[in-house]
Design a protein around this motif. Structure first.
Motif, short mmCIF file in Angstrom:
data_model
loop_
_atom_site.label_atom_id
_atom_site.label_comp_id
_atom_site.label_asym_id
_atom_site.label_seq_id
_atom_site.Cartn_x
_atom_site.Cartn_y
_atom_site.Cartn_z
N PHE A 175 20.68 75.32 71.88
CA PHE A 175 21.94 74.64 72.24
C PHE A 175 23.08 75.67 72.28
CE2 PHE A 175 19.25 71.55 70.08
CZ PHE A 175 19.31 70.45 70.93
N PRO A 176 23.02 76.61 73.24
CA PRO A 176 24.02 77.69 73.26
C PRO A 176 25.45 77.20 73.52
CG PRO A 176 22.69 77.69 75.26
CD PRO A 176 22.03 76.73 74.32
N GLU A 177 25.57 76.01 74.08
CA GLU A 177 26.90 75.48 74.38
C GLU A 177 27.55 74.78 73.18
OE1 GLU A 177 24.11 72.08 74.85
OE2 GLU A 177 24.08 74.25 75.18
N ARG A 178 26.79 74.60 72.11
CA ARG A 178 27.30 73.90 70.92
C ARG A 178 27.72 74.91 69.86
NH1 ARG A 178 27.94 70.43 73.54
NH2 ARG A 178 29.96 70.75 72.53
N THR A 179 28.64 74.50 68.98
CA THR A 179 29.10 75.33 67.86
C THR A 179 28.57 74.77 66.56
OG1 THR A 179 31.12 75.94 69.04
CG2 THR A 179 31.12 76.24 66.65
N ILE A 180 27.96 75.63 65.76
CA ILE A 180 27.46 75.25 64.44
C ILE A 180 28.04 76.22 63.42
CG2 ILE A 180 25.42 74.79 63.01
CD1 ILE A 180 23.78 74.83 65.68
N TYR A 181 28.82 75.69 62.49
CA TYR A 181 29.31 76.52 61.40
C TYR A 181 28.56 76.15 60.13
CZ TYR A 181 33.28 78.17 64.17
OH TYR A 181 34.06 78.76 65.14
N VAL A 182 27.97 77.16 59.50
CA VAL A 182 27.31 76.98 58.20
C VAL A 182 28.13 77.77 57.19
CG1 VAL A 182 25.25 77.46 56.83
CG2 VAL A 182 25.02 76.66 59.19
N ILE A 183 28.76 77.06 56.26
CA ILE A 183 29.66 77.70 55.31
C ILE A 183 29.14 77.52 53.90
CG2 ILE A 183 32.02 77.86 54.45
CD1 ILE A 183 32.98 76.66 57.05
N ASP A 184 29.06 78.61 53.18
CA ASP A 184 28.69 78.58 51.76
C ASP A 184 29.87 78.01 50.98
OD1 ASP A 184 27.92 79.07 49.15
OD2 ASP A 184 27.55 81.21 49.44
N SER A 185 29.69 76.85 50.36
CA SER A 185 30.81 76.21 49.67
C SER A 185 31.21 76.93 48.39
CB SER A 185 30.44 74.77 49.31
OG SER A 185 29.46 74.75 48.28
N LEU A 186 30.25 77.68 47.80
CA LEU A 186 30.44 78.26 46.46
C LEU A 186 30.66 77.16 45.42
CD1 LEU A 186 32.76 81.28 47.40
CD2 LEU A 186 30.26 81.24 47.25
N CYS A 187 30.27 75.94 45.76
CA CYS A 187 30.44 74.77 44.90
C CYS A 187 29.10 74.09 44.68
CB CYS A 187 31.39 73.75 45.54
SG CYS A 187 33.06 74.34 45.86
N ALA A 188 29.07 73.20 43.70
CA ALA A 188 27.84 72.47 43.41
C ALA A 188 28.17 71.08 42.88
CB ALA A 188 27.00 73.22 42.36
N SER A 189 27.24 70.17 43.08
CA SER A 189 27.27 68.85 42.46
C SER A 189 28.58 68.12 42.75
CB SER A 189 27.02 68.99 40.96
OG SER A 189 26.85 67.74 40.34
N ALA A 190 29.21 67.56 41.72
CA ALA A 190 30.45 66.82 41.92
C ALA A 190 31.56 67.72 42.43
CB ALA A 190 30.87 66.14 40.62
N GLY A 191 31.45 69.03 42.20
CA GLY A 191 32.41 69.97 42.76
C GLY A 191 32.32 70.02 44.27
N LEU A 192 31.10 70.05 44.79
CA LEU A 192 30.91 70.01 46.23
C LEU A 192 31.37 68.65 46.77
CD1 LEU A 192 29.88 71.15 48.88
CD2 LEU A 192 27.55 70.53 48.20
N GLY A 193 31.10 67.58 46.01
CA GLY A 193 31.56 66.27 46.43
C GLY A 193 33.08 66.20 46.50
N TYR A 194 33.74 66.73 45.49
CA TYR A 194 35.21 66.78 45.47
C TYR A 194 35.72 67.54 46.70
CZ TYR A 194 39.97 67.67 43.79
OH TYR A 194 41.34 67.74 43.68
N PHE A 195 35.11 68.69 46.96
CA PHE A 195 35.57 69.52 48.06
C PHE A 195 35.37 68.82 49.40
CE2 PHE A 195 35.44 73.57 50.61
CZ PHE A 195 36.76 73.92 50.37
N MET A 196 34.22 68.15 49.57
CA MET A 196 33.97 67.43 50.82
C MET A 196 34.91 66.25 50.98
SD MET A 196 31.85 69.13 52.54
CE MET A 196 31.66 67.94 53.87
N ASN A 197 35.37 65.67 49.89
CA ASN A 197 36.37 64.62 49.97
C ASN A 197 37.66 65.17 50.60
OD1 ASN A 197 37.57 61.98 49.21
ND2 ASN A 197 38.72 63.18 47.72
N LEU A 198 38.05 66.38 50.18
CA LEU A 198 39.24 67.02 50.77
C LEU A 198 38.99 67.39 52.23
CD1 LEU A 198 40.46 69.42 47.92
CD2 LEU A 198 41.25 67.10 48.44
N VAL A 199 37.80 67.89 52.51
CA VAL A 199 37.45 68.27 53.89
C VAL A 199 37.54 67.04 54.80
CG1 VAL A 199 35.59 69.10 55.38
CG2 VAL A 199 36.05 70.25 53.21
N GLY A 200 37.03 65.91 54.30
CA GLY A 200 37.11 64.67 55.07
C GLY A 200 38.54 64.25 55.35
N GLN A 201 39.40 64.42 54.37
CA GLN A 201 40.81 64.09 54.55
C GLN A 201 41.44 64.96 55.63
OE1 GLN A 201 42.82 64.31 50.75
NE2 GLN A 201 41.33 62.97 49.76
#
Length: 288
Positions: free
Chosen positions: A112-138
């Motif tokens: 899929f050369p026309e699509r963009t995929i970003y894979v980012i290391d969160s440096l977070c885990a568990s509820a920390g990753l959940g907290y961060f994704m809550n902010l990302v969603g906002q």
């Protein structure tokens, strides 16, 4: 261009928030006494309560990283629909999952050369990753473009503060975080390690206190000393310790400037390594 948010099943984010921000969650497997079970945010294959009850009964659990084929299978339908992907991954400091995701990204980018995929290391885990994704969603809901949000994630991921303690030191010992002698001595003396996540996404023990009361006081002090006053949301994560989590919530409302406090359950992927009784606080630190 349209894009989706994605993470993996270590994120330990309440299901209502996963659904609110339309976060695609890659399932992760855990092994319980020889049975492989896929964990999803909706706990469809085993409830979190049942998992901890199994641990209390002496059953043995283990986990494994997501393989590249799983990512390819999960993300292909998204790309076929013409959508790009922002995948914020479980910390590379604790798992090889991030490397698997990068391999899958390279494979998918060829198809899929026309699509963009970003894979980012969160440096977070568990509820920390959940907290961060809550902010990302906002941020996504606020209108951030894919590029803007990718940059925001990279710039802010190390500001996420993780502070937690565990009841059963032998789960940390099994995972190689403590020696057997340390676990035995610490249990006898009711030692509670105060554990955090460093700038490389790895766990480290910052301090050791005696008893649950002192561990809670330590976490309250961290919030008061370092929380960003412009972002007063705090998550409390717990591993089968809801009553203690509710008590901590009341203390935070009384003694800190936290305003929006969410309690979330620590799922089996992380709970395998921390055991019943884990208690954590997650929040954003002041900018440097």
């Amino acid at each position: 261009m349209s894009y989706i948010l994605a993470s993996d099943a270590t994120l330990d984010l309440p299901l209502d928030l996963v659904e609110k921000y339309h976060i695609a969650v890659v399932p992760m497997a855990f092994n319980l006494d020889g049975q492989e079970i896929l964990h999803y945010p909706d706990e469809r294959n085993m409830s979190i309560e049942s998992f901890y009850e199994a641990l209390k009964q002496g059953k043995t659990a283990s986990t494994s990283q997501i393989n590249p084929a799983t990512y390819v299978e999960f993300f292909t339908p998204v790309l076929e629909k013409g959508e790009d992907i922002l995948y914020v991954c479980f910390t590379s400091g604790l798992s090889g999952t991030y490397q698997s995701a990068l391999i899958a990204k390279d494979m998918l980018s060829e198809d899929f050369p026309e699509r963009t995929i970003y894979v980012i290391d969160s440096l977070c885990a568990s509820a920390g990753l959940g907290y961060f994704m809550n902010l990302v969603g906002q941020k996504k809901d606020a209108g951030f473009t894919l590029e803007e949000l990718k940059d925001w994630v990279v710039e802010n991921r190390t500001r996420l503060a993780h502070w937690f303690t565990v009841d059963d030191l032998f789960h940390l010992q099994k995972g190689g975080r403590l020696s057997l002698a340390e676990a035995m001595l610490g249990s006898a003396l009711k030692i509670k390690p105060i554990i955090s996540v460093d700038g490389e996404g790895k766990l480290y023990v910052e301090n050791k206190v005696r008893g649950n009361k002192k561990s809670v006081e330590y976490m309250i002090a961290k919030i008061n000393d370092t929380m960003d006053e412009n972002e007063r949301t705090v998550f409390i994560g717990h591993g089968d310790a809801e009553e203690r989590a509710l008590e901590l919530k009341e203390k935070l409302l009384e003694r800190t400037k936290a305003e929006n406090i969410r309690i979330t359950k620590i799922g089996p992927i992380i709970g395998t390594h921390t055991g019943p009784g884990m208690l954590a606080v997650l929040f954003m630190e002041k900018p440097e």
